[in-house]
Motif scaffolding. Structure first.
Motif, PDB file in Angstrom:
ATOM      1  N   SER A 127       0.809  -1.221   0.000  1.00 54.93           N
ATOM      2  CA  SER A 127       0.000   0.000   0.000  1.00 54.93           C
ATOM      3  C   SER A 127       0.843   1.272   0.000  1.00 54.93           C
ATOM      4  O   SER A 127       0.774   2.067  -0.933  1.00 54.93           O
ATOM      5  N   LYS A 130       3.226   1.814  -2.986  1.00 54.17           N
ATOM      6  CA  LYS A 130       2.637   1.722  -4.323  1.00 54.17           C
ATOM      7  C   LYS A 130       1.430   2.631  -4.524  1.00 54.17           C
ATOM      8  O   LYS A 130       1.288   3.230  -5.579  1.00 54.17           O
ATOM      9  N   GLY A 131       0.556   2.715  -3.544  1.00 54.95           N
ATOM     10  CA  GLY A 131      -0.726   3.357  -3.778  1.00 54.95           C
ATOM     11  C   GLY A 131      -0.895   4.749  -3.212  1.00 54.95           C
ATOM     12  O   GLY A 131      -1.983   5.328  -3.292  1.00 54.95           O
ATOM     13  N   MET A 261      -5.299  10.383  -1.283  1.00 53.91           N
ATOM     14  CA  MET A 261      -5.988   9.099  -1.316  1.00 53.91           C
ATOM     15  C   MET A 261      -6.851   8.965  -0.070  1.00 53.91           C
ATOM     16  O   MET A 261      -6.436   9.339   1.026  1.00 53.91           O
ATOM     17  N   TYR A 263      -9.893   6.118   1.657  1.00 56.22           N
ATOM     18  CA  TYR A 263     -10.563   4.831   1.485  1.00 56.22           C
ATOM     19  C   TYR A 263     -11.166   4.435   2.824  1.00 56.22           C
ATOM     20  O   TYR A 263     -10.554   4.656   3.887  1.00 56.22           O
TER      21      TYR A 263
END
Length: 291
Positions: A127, A130-131, A261, A263
């Motif tokens: 995570s 990469k994200g 980001m 989530y």
């Protein structure tokens, strides 16, 4: 130097070497602390005195200084009785003195330690690297605002970063484990300002920190401290309850931070924001930031 020698001798420290710089004649002495209590037991005078048995040598927060020395731990199950494994093995292995205790997450301490390390290795590799849209090659210093065993820092070991592990004062005292792993750490009360210069850290990481301190102080005060510590264009990564993530997101937007980001699932959330260079002017009050 003579007074120092008398003091260290009464403390049973051995003088290893004395060196003097040829250029400016500045000297340095290296002393070694004893590995057993034999010398203490043979002293003719108990000066400096040994601490009382009731005095906890592991106490590390809000403890007054005392002019006494603790005995050297000699039982092989006690912390400090043996040297830790060499680096990087010491980073990955549970300390030898984590025996029958119950860990922070409810498992046996050694199992807890291993599960925590495996968890953060997975989170970081799958995570965070990469994200999140973070260029980790530009990151030099990181703060884990709620470190437990230091697993997050350990998972970053292959990156060229320096990590400060902060153990909140209202959490379990896991700082000895962090030190045993060869990592840096400190106790801190996040309802107070952190002792560092402004704009110091490239990345701040908060795992279920904000929801845990909302009953003691206002979250907006803590976010203001985060803003002070974080560099412009630095990143804040938050893992927490979904409602807390929503509150942090609102504050980040009021500060004109960029949401990189977000989530949430099953009541848990993940948020990554980037601090920007923006600052309000006297002519530009931000109503959403007034509380």
């Amino acid at each position: 130097m003579a007074e120092m020698s008398r003091l260290t001798k009464s403390m049973c420290w051995d003088l290893v070497t004395v060196k003097k710089d040829r250029l400016n004649a500045v000297g340095a002495a290296i002393y070694q602390k004893p590995a057993s209590n034999d010398c203490y037991n043979k002293r003719s005078k108990n000066v400096p005195p040994l601490c009382e048995e009731s005095d906890d040598p592991n106490a590390a927060w809000n403890v007054s200084l005392q002019a006494c020395m603790h005995k050297v731990p000699e039982d092989s199950t006690e912390r400090g009785s043996l040297w830790p494994a060499q680096w990087p093995e010491r980073l990955e292995q549970p300390p030898y003195w984590l025996n029958s205790q119950i860990g922070v997450y409810g498992k046996a301490a050694q199992e807890d330690f291993t599960a925590d390390y495996n968890h953060w290795k997975t989170v970081v590799s799958e995570s965070y690297l990469k994200g999140m849209g973070i260029d980790w090659s530009s990151v030099r210093n990181v703060m884990d605002m709620k470190a437990v065993y230091g697993g997050f820092a350990a998972a970053l070991k292959d990156l060229k970063v320096w990590v400060m592990n902060v153990v909140p004062i209202d959490a379990a005292d896991t700082l000895p484990v962090i030190y045993e792993r060869g990592l840096f750490g400190i106790h801190h009360d996040w309802c107070e300002s952190f002792n560092t210069y402004p704009r110091t850290y490239d990345v701040l990481h908060a795992d279920h920190l904000f929801s845990s301190i909302q009953n003691r102080c206002k979250l907006v005060m803590v976010i203001a401290e985060v803003d002070r510590i974080l560099r412009p264009e630095g990143k804040l990564i938050v893992r927490d309850k979904a409602e807390t993530i929503s509150a942090v997101e609102s504050m980040a937007k009021s500060l004109q931070w960029e949401i990189r980001m977000i989530y949430s699932k099953d009541g848990e959330g993940l948020l990554c924001v980037r601090k920007k260079f923006w600052r309000p002017t006297m002519e530009e009050p931000i109503k959403s930031a007034i509380v």
